[in-house]
Motif scaffolding. Structure first.
Motif, PDB file in Angstrom:
ATOM      1  N   THR A   1      39.270  31.946   1.783  1.00  0.00           N
ATOM      2  CA  THR A   1      39.322  30.564   1.264  1.00  0.00           C
ATOM      3  C   THR A   1      38.402  29.560   1.896  1.00  0.00           C
ATOM      4  O   THR A   1      38.315  28.526   1.661  1.00  0.00           O
ATOM      5  CB  THR A   1      40.872  30.140   1.701  1.00  0.00           C
ATOM      6  N   CYS A   2      37.742  30.074   2.957  1.00  0.00           N
ATOM      7  CA  CYS A   2      37.036  29.080   3.693  1.00  0.00           C
ATOM      8  C   CYS A   2      35.614  29.390   3.383  1.00  0.00           C
ATOM      9  O   CYS A   2      34.676  28.366   3.415  1.00  0.00           O
ATOM     10  CB  CYS A   2      36.919  29.121   5.330  1.00  0.00           C
ATOM     11  N   GLU A   3      35.311  30.330   2.637  1.00  0.00           N
ATOM     12  CA  GLU A   3      33.810  30.495   2.337  1.00  0.00           C
ATOM     13  C   GLU A   3      33.354  29.781   1.415  1.00  0.00           C
ATOM     14  O   GLU A   3      32.175  29.210   1.338  1.00  0.00           O
ATOM     15  CB  GLU A   3      33.873  31.949   1.537  1.00  0.00           C
ATOM     16  N   VAL A   4      34.232  29.254   0.610  1.00  0.00           N
ATOM     17  CA  VAL A   4      33.621  27.964  -0.524  1.00  0.00           C
ATOM     18  C   VAL A   4      33.066  26.744   0.458  1.00  0.00           C
ATOM     19  O   VAL A   4      32.114  25.901  -0.374  1.00  0.00           O
ATOM     20  CB  VAL A   4      34.706  27.409  -1.272  1.00  0.00           C
ATOM     21  N   LEU A   5      33.372  26.544   1.416  1.00  0.00           N
ATOM     22  CA  LEU A   5      33.224  25.363   2.040  1.00  0.00           C
ATOM     23  C   LEU A   5      31.620  25.646   2.520  1.00  0.00           C
ATOM     24  O   LEU A   5      30.682  24.554   2.846  1.00  0.00           O
ATOM     25  CB  LEU A   5      33.939  25.118   3.450  1.00  0.00           C
ATOM     26  N   LYS A   6      31.179  26.794   2.820  1.00  0.00           N
ATOM     27  CA  LYS A   6      29.829  27.053   3.171  1.00  0.00           C
ATOM     28  C   LYS A   6      28.708  26.680   2.194  1.00  0.00           C
ATOM     29  O   LYS A   6      27.748  26.435   2.268  1.00  0.00           O
ATOM     30  CB  LYS A   6      29.575  28.533   3.459  1.00  0.00           C
ATOM     31  N   THR A   7      29.131  26.375   0.735  1.00  0.00           N
ATOM     32  CA  THR A   7      28.022  25.711  -0.158  1.00  0.00           C
ATOM     33  C   THR A   7      27.702  24.361   0.034  1.00  0.00           C
ATOM     34  O   THR A   7      26.701  24.164  -0.294  1.00  0.00           O
ATOM     35  CB  THR A   7      28.890  25.752  -1.603  1.00  0.00           C
ATOM     36  N   TYR A   8      28.499  23.706   0.890  1.00  0.00           N
ATOM     37  CA  TYR A   8      27.820  22.411   1.312  1.00  0.00           C
ATOM     38  C   TYR A   8      27.096  22.567   2.669  1.00  0.00           C
ATOM     39  O   TYR A   8      26.360  21.546   3.033  1.00  0.00           O
ATOM     40  CB  TYR A   8      29.001  21.489   1.605  1.00  0.00           C
ATOM     41  N   LEU A   9      26.985  23.555   3.245  1.00  0.00           N
ATOM     42  CA  LEU A   9      25.983  23.786   4.292  1.00  0.00           C
ATOM     43  C   LEU A   9      24.743  24.312   4.050  1.00  0.00           C
ATOM     44  O   LEU A   9      24.104  25.214   4.170  1.00  0.00           O
ATOM     45  CB  LEU A   9      26.867  24.914   5.374  1.00  0.00           C
ATOM     46  N   LYS A  10      23.861  23.161   3.551  1.00  0.00           N
ATOM     47  CA  LYS A  10      22.483  23.326   3.129  1.00  0.00           C
ATOM     48  C   LYS A  10      21.642  23.236   4.308  1.00  0.00           C
ATOM     49  O   LYS A  10      21.857  22.203   5.176  1.00  0.00           O
ATOM     50  CB  LYS A  10      22.348  22.601   1.820  1.00  0.00           C
ATOM     51  N   PRO A  11      20.419  23.858   4.361  1.00  0.00           N
ATOM     52  CA  PRO A  11      19.519  23.767   5.514  1.00  0.00           C
ATOM     53  C   PRO A  11      19.007  22.389   5.527  1.00  0.00           C
ATOM     54  O   PRO A  11      18.775  21.623   4.368  1.00  0.00           O
ATOM     55  CB  PRO A  11      18.213  24.594   5.007  1.00  0.00           C
ATOM     56  N   GLY A  12      19.098  21.481   6.806  1.00  0.00           N
ATOM     57  CA  GLY A  12      18.650  20.497   7.039  1.00  0.00           C
ATOM     58  C   GLY A  12      19.664  19.438   6.799  1.00  0.00           C
ATOM     59  O   GLY A  12      19.585  18.053   7.085  1.00  0.00           O
ATOM     60  N   LYS A  13      20.496  19.805   6.045  1.00  0.00           N
ATOM     61  CA  LYS A  13      22.085  18.946   5.905  1.00  0.00           C
ATOM     62  C   LYS A  13      22.899  18.713   6.950  1.00  0.00           C
ATOM     63  O   LYS A  13      23.111  19.739   7.783  1.00  0.00           O
ATOM     64  CB  LYS A  13      22.557  18.945   4.459  1.00  0.00           C
TER      65      LYS A  13
END
Length: 362
Positions: free
Chosen positions: A186-198
Motif C-alpha cells: 500500500t506504501c509503494e504508490v507513494l514512491k511515484t512522487y519520489l523523483k530524482p532531485g525532487k
C-alpha cells in the motif's frame, strides 16, 4: 561541465542558479539539510557537509524578520575559512516554495523550504481530524508545493474505503492514499512522487506514522519509532528536529516534528484555493457585499438549505478566514504580509526568468 553540477543531486536547478551574482563567486553554495537550535547542517555536495551558523551581518539585517532566517531545505551562500570549525551563512537564496506558521512567540516559523511535494500524514484511527486537515491543506496550497493526503494506519480503520471516498468528495483534486506499514504494497504508490532531485516533506501530528514512513522510504531504521499507546491508539512523539535525507530513488525526504498547534498567518490564497467551491458560491450571491445571513438571493444560504454545501465545511471556511483576517490586523504588515508578498514576487520573477531562458529568450 556545469560549475554547480555537484549540487544537482541535492535539488539544485536553474531557478536557484539565476539568483547568483558575480559578487557571490567567493562564497560557497550549499543546502541546509539539518537544524539543531541555532546551528545548521549544510551540504555543499553529497559527501561534503559542515555545520554552519548565521553571520553577525545576516542577523543584524534580518533582526525584525524571523521568516528570512535559514530553514531546512533552503539554499544558502556561506563563507568558510580554514581556521574556522563552522561556516558562516551570509545569504539565503529566494525560495521556490515555503511552508510557514505563526511562531509560538511573535514571529513566523519557516517549517520547510523549497519542497515540491508535501505528504500530509494523518492516521485513520482516533487522530483523524478534518478541521486540522483543512488547516494543513490551506497552508500547503499557499506554500507553492503539491499537497498529498496520506491516510496511515489503514489497518485500524473500521471502513477505510468509505473514509477515503468521503475525503475524495471533500478535497476534490487532492491526491489521497490509504496506507498501512503492515502491508508494504500500500506504501509503494507513494514512491511515484519520489523523483530524482525532487524534495518531499512529511507533515502531520505526533504519532501518525511519519517516522515509520521515513524508515520505509530509506529502507532502514534510521529514525526510532514507538508503539501506539494502548489507551487511545495514538503513537508517541519521536522526531524532535528536521533533517533532509537522500533516498535510494534520488529524491530528498524531510521528516518534521509533530505539530498540534498550527496557526495561520496570512495564507489567504491557500484558504481560497482549498474552499474554491465556497468562494464560487459566495461570488454568485445577488449582492457583492452579501453577509450570507438573511439577504435575498444569497447563494450560500441556498446551498446550505438544500444540502449542496455542508454546514461543517462552511463553518471551517469561516473560521480559517477569521483567523487570517485577525492575524493581518494584529501584526505589522511590514513584518508579515509585505514580507510574504516580497518572497512571492521574488519566486514569481525567478520562475519567469527560468522559463524564458528555457525558450532561449535570455
Amino acid at each position: 561541465m556545469n560549475l554547480y553540477s555537484n549540487l544537482i543531486p541535492l535539488g539544485w536547478d536553474l531557478f536557484f542558479e539565476q539568483q547568483l551574482e558575480l559578487t557571490d563567486k567567493n562564497l560557497k553554495v550549499g543546502r541546509v539539510i539539518g537544524q539543531e537550535r541555532d546551528l545548521y547542517r549544510v551540504a555543499f555536495a553529497e559527501e561534503d557537509t559542515s555545520w554552519a551558523q548565521i553571520s553577525g551581518r545576516f542577523r543584524h539585517d534580518n533582526e525584525m524578520s524571523s521568516g528570512s532566517y535559514p530553514a531546512v531545505g533552503d539554499w544558502v551562500l556561506c563563507k568558510s575559512e580554514e581556521h574556522q570549525d563552522r561556516a558562516l551563512i551570509q545569504k539565503v537564496l529566494g525560495r521556490r516554495s515555503c511552508f510557514y506558521r505563526k511562531d509560538p512567540g511573535e514571529g513566523v516559523q519557516v517549517v520547510a523550504a523549497n519542497m515540491d511535494v508535501v505528504f500530509i500524514v494523518t492516521s485513520m484511527n482516533r487522530d483523524m481530524n478534518l478541521k486540522r486537515l483543512d488547516r494543513y491543506l490551506s497552508m500547503v496550497w499557499d506554500s507553492g508545493a503539491l499537497p498529498v493526503l496520506v491516510l496511515s494506519k489503514m489497518d485500524l480503520a473500521d471502513d477505510a474505503e468509505s473514509l477515503l471516498q468521503e475525503l475524495a468528495d471533500t478535497y476534490v483534486g487532492v491526491p489521497i492514499h490509504g496506507v498501512s506499514i503492515f502491508e508494504s504494497s500500500t506504501c509503494e504508490v507513494l514512491k511515484t512522487y519520489l523523483k530524482p532531485g525532487k524534495t518531499v516533506v512529511l507533515m502531520g501530528s505526533s504519532g501518525v506514522g511519519k517516522s515509520t514512513l521515513t524508515n520505509f522510504f530509506l529502507g532502514e531504521d534510521v529514525i526510532k519509532t514507538q508503539d501506539a499507546r494502548e489507551d487511545d491508539d495514538r503513537g508517541r512523539h519521536t522526531t524532535t528536529s528536521r533533517s533532509l535525507y537522500r533516498l535510494p530513488e534520488g529524491a530528498l525526504l524531510m521528516d518534521t516534528p509533530g505539530m498540534r498547534q498550527l496557526a495561520l498567518v496570512d495564507q489567504e490564497e491557500g484558504v481560497q484555493g482549498l474552499f474554491e467551491d465556497v468562494v464560487d458560491l459566495a461570488n454568485s450571491c445577488r449582492f457583492n457585499d452579501c453577509a450570507h445571513q438573511s439577504e435575498p438571493g444569497c447563494a450560500v444560504r441556498s446551498a446550505l438549505e438544500d444540502g449542496r454545501l455542508q454546514a461543517d465545511r462552511w463553518e471551517s471556511y469561516l473560521k480559517l478566514q477569521r483567523e487570517v483576517s485577525h492575524q493581518e490586523r494584529k501584526n505589522d504588515p511590514q513584518k508579515l504580509v509585505e514580507e510574504r508578498k516580497r518572497w512571492k514576487q521574488i519566486s514569481k520573477d525567478l520562475k519567469a526568468r527560468v522559463k524564458q531562458k528555457g525558450r532561449g529568450e535570455i
